[in-house]
Design a protein around this motif. Structure first.
Motif, mmCIF file in Angstrom:
data_model
loop_
_atom_site.group_PDB
_atom_site.id
_atom_site.type_symbol
_atom_site.label_atom_id
_atom_site.label_comp_id
_atom_site.label_asym_id
_atom_site.label_seq_id
_atom_site.Cartn_x
_atom_site.Cartn_y
_atom_site.Cartn_z
ATOM 1 N N PHE A 153 0.436 6.112 7.061
ATOM 2 C CA PHE A 153 -0.439 5.315 7.717
ATOM 3 C C PHE A 153 -0.339 4.992 9.138
ATOM 4 C CE2 PHE A 153 0.590 4.400 3.324
ATOM 5 C CZ PHE A 153 -0.332 3.692 2.811
ATOM 6 N N PHE A 184 9.209 1.136 4.107
ATOM 7 C CA PHE A 184 10.053 0.161 3.317
ATOM 8 C C PHE A 184 11.137 -0.827 4.455
ATOM 9 C CE2 PHE A 184 8.581 2.803 -0.195
ATOM 10 C CZ PHE A 184 7.544 2.220 -0.287
ATOM 11 N N LEU A 202 3.962 4.032 -7.132
ATOM 12 C CA LEU A 202 4.796 3.143 -7.934
ATOM 13 C C LEU A 202 3.519 2.345 -8.590
ATOM 14 C CD1 LEU A 202 7.617 1.998 -5.387
ATOM 15 C CD2 LEU A 202 7.902 3.181 -7.795
ATOM 16 N N GLU A 252 0.893 -1.247 -0.082
ATOM 17 C CA GLU A 252 -0.039 -0.136 -0.109
ATOM 18 C C GLU A 252 0.898 1.443 0.109
ATOM 19 O OE1 GLU A 252 -2.765 -0.094 3.283
ATOM 20 O OE2 GLU A 252 -4.058 -1.364 2.060
ATOM 21 N N ALA A 253 2.051 1.076 0.845
ATOM 22 C CA ALA A 253 2.840 2.206 0.875
ATOM 23 C C ALA A 253 3.829 2.594 -0.443
ATOM 24 C CB ALA A 253 3.803 2.151 1.933
ATOM 25 N N ALA A 254 3.866 1.595 -1.376
ATOM 26 C CA ALA A 254 4.704 1.583 -2.429
ATOM 27 C C ALA A 254 3.516 2.178 -3.459
ATOM 28 C CB ALA A 254 4.961 0.181 -2.872
ATOM 29 N N ARG A 255 2.511 1.651 -3.461
ATOM 30 C CA ARG A 255 1.192 2.265 -4.439
ATOM 31 C C ARG A 255 0.906 3.922 -3.957
ATOM 32 N NH1 ARG A 255 -2.724 -2.170 -3.035
ATOM 33 N NH2 ARG A 255 -4.451 -0.893 -3.884
ATOM 34 N N ALA A 256 1.095 4.068 -2.738
ATOM 35 C CA ALA A 256 0.894 5.531 -2.329
ATOM 36 C C ALA A 256 1.717 6.711 -2.665
ATOM 37 C CB ALA A 256 0.629 5.420 -0.698
ATOM 38 N N ILE A 257 2.780 6.056 -3.046
ATOM 39 C CA ILE A 257 3.963 6.961 -3.545
ATOM 40 C C ILE A 257 3.973 7.007 -5.201
ATOM 41 C CG2 ILE A 257 5.461 7.244 -1.393
ATOM 42 C CD1 ILE A 257 7.501 5.464 -3.139
#
Lengths: 231, 259
Positions: free
Chosen positions: B100, B106, A139, A132-137
């Motif tokens: 979040f 990461f 990617l 989710e974090a990857a999509r949020a930036i």
């Protein structure tokens, strides 16, 4: 005591006649190339199985279920009887090397299914929040998979991948049905011509594989601890 | 630096809302989690969404970034409709920063790499420039000295501030905060809230789902109270906390403020 020395002498002559180390070396080569090919194919399959596109997921699942549930011997015989003899699909003009390459194909397509599932088990160790974090930036799927998900998934998949590699190493003996001159084939020949030392021959090949496989287990255990992602 | 990221992106348009939700509906199975949500957030506005657990406030926040799909209705960011999937959606997400509850740094990358990943891979920024940007943002949230550590080596409050820096590195038009302090130890909540208050003062458009009433009073332009998937009430913080209109809001505030 005398008979024991005698037995040992005949065992030594058997070892002199047949090149056991050379045959095991063929197994190691088969292992290496099949591991490489099945890792690539298995990674692609794992990507398909976690992709947002339903048809890719379906195809990946179908592949895994078909190849994981087919006996390796049947895949190997198929490669020889159908691919080489029936369809005349030659990967090399060299007769023996052609068999060797097709053995790698058979081993790779079979073990790719297991590699795929190992990597997927690794993907399951990566919390959903990472994706989710990857999509949020910003990617999209492939960059997110390549930069964020897979690097962590592989670290989590070292142990199951090691298991698959161990299984692959021993399964290379199935290449004997593809007429590849490897250890299991040589053992059969030796037993046929030197039944006097049959126990020692079995022991030799068993020991040979144990010596090859033990380091794989040690290295993967060490690696999976060393590479574990701290959370 | 400070003002550049806050004012990033959108050109001054004629009162067009930066975030616009029109008749948004979403179900989780039989549960109607978002019911006809209409919401406008103008540029520079700080909107705090509060409400009881399960009221749909997190889902609302995630829907604006399309981490949750919606069943019907429209969500527009800076006049552009949220695309379904693919490259376009990825581009739009880059304009919307997200923080979040569980930080989601990461885990295999160092602090500075966490911040540079987006600028390098999405914005195709040069290595040096991305590093420089990252270090200035890390300095701004007060964790520059931790740049080479891994996320697991930092405290929760530090990790969350890095997560804010990571989102800011994309120069977003709007920042979404999904309960950013709920997973933090009490003594670390303020360091994160201070960073957010600072950001609000600099003019960043923010939508914040939180249980921190102090933050709502201090930094919000508008408080939205949600219950059972609906926006029940919205008002300035002053008005909402002193004179709530709906029974649900009175009940909710009664339960949390009487200590």
């Amino acid at each position: 005591m005398d008979s024991l020395t005698e037995y040992f002498q005949s065992y030594l002559t058997a070892l002199e006649t047949y090149n056991v180390v050379g045959a095991l070396w063929v197994n190691i080569q088969l292992t290496f190339w099949s591991a490489l090919c099945s890792l690539v194919l298995g990674t692609v399959l794992a990507l398909m199985r976690i992709s947002p596109v339903p048809s890719f997921r379906w195809a990946g699942t179908a592949y895994v279920n078909i190849f994981r549930n087919t006996p390796l011997t049947i895949i190997m015989v198929f490669c020889i009887l159908v691919a080489i003899f029936q369809l005349q699909l030659n990967l090399s003009s060299d007769f023996n090397f052609n068999f060797f390459l097709w053995a790698i194909v058979g081993l790779s397509v079979y073990h790719a299914a297991f590699v795929c599932e190992s990597i997927r088990s690794g993907v399951n160790t990566v919390p959903l929040g990472q994706a989710e974090a990857a999509r949020a930036i910003g990617l999209s799927f492939l960059p997110a998979a390549r930069l964020v998900i897979l690097p962590q998934a592989f670290r989590g998949a070292v142990a199951p991948l090691g298991n698959t590699l161990i299984a692959l190493t021993k399964n290379t003996t199935v290449a004997t049905v593809a007429s590849v001159p490897e250890a299991a084939g040589l053992m059969k020949t030796m037993i046929e011509f030197r039944p006097d030392v049959i126990m020692a021959i079995f022991a030799t090949f068993a020991l040979g594989f144990v010596i090859i496989v033990i380091p794989i287990g040690l290295v993967t255990t060490w690696l999976s601890n060393k590479l574990a992602v701290a959370r | 630096m400070a003002s550049s990221s806050a004012a990033a992106g959108s050109s001054p348009r004629s009162n067009q809302p930066l975030v616009l939700l029109k008749d948004v509906n979403k179900h989780f199975g039989p549960l109607h989690v978002l019911q006809n949500i209409n919401l406008e957030v103008t540029k520079g506005e700080v909107v705090v969404v509060i409400g009881p657990s399960g009221s749909g406030k997190s889902t609302l926040c995630r829907a604006i970034n399309r981490l949750e799909t919606i069943d019907d209705g429209e969500i527009l960011i800076d006049g552009k409709k949220l695309p379904a999937e693919g490259k376009e959606l990825a581009n739009l997400r880059a304009d919307v920063g997200m923080v979040f509850q569980s930080f989601n740094l990461f885990a295999h990358k160092s602090i500075v790499e966490n911040v540079t990943l987006g600028p390098l891979k999405v914005k195709k920024m040069k290595n040096g420039a991305a590093k420089e940007l990252a270090m200035s943002l890390l300095a701004r949230v007060g964790v520059a000295n931790q740049a080479d550590k891994l996320p697991a080596q930092l405290s929760g409050g530090q990790q969350q501030r890095v997560a804010i820096a990571r989102a800011l590195a994309m120069k977003p038009k709007v920042m979404l905060f999904d309960e950013p302090t709920s997973a933090l130890d009490p003594e670390m909540i303020n360091e994160v809230l201070d960073t957010m208050v600072q950001l609000a003062k600099e003019g960043m458009t923010m939508i914040v789902v939180t249980h921190e009433m102090g933050f709502a009073r201090k930094a919000a332009d508008r408080v939205i109270f949600m219950a059972d998937g609906q926006i029940v009430e919205q008002a300035t913080p002053e008005e909402f906390f002193t004179n709530p209109k709906s029974d649900r809001a009175k009940d909710f505030l009664g339960k949390i403020l009487n200590h």
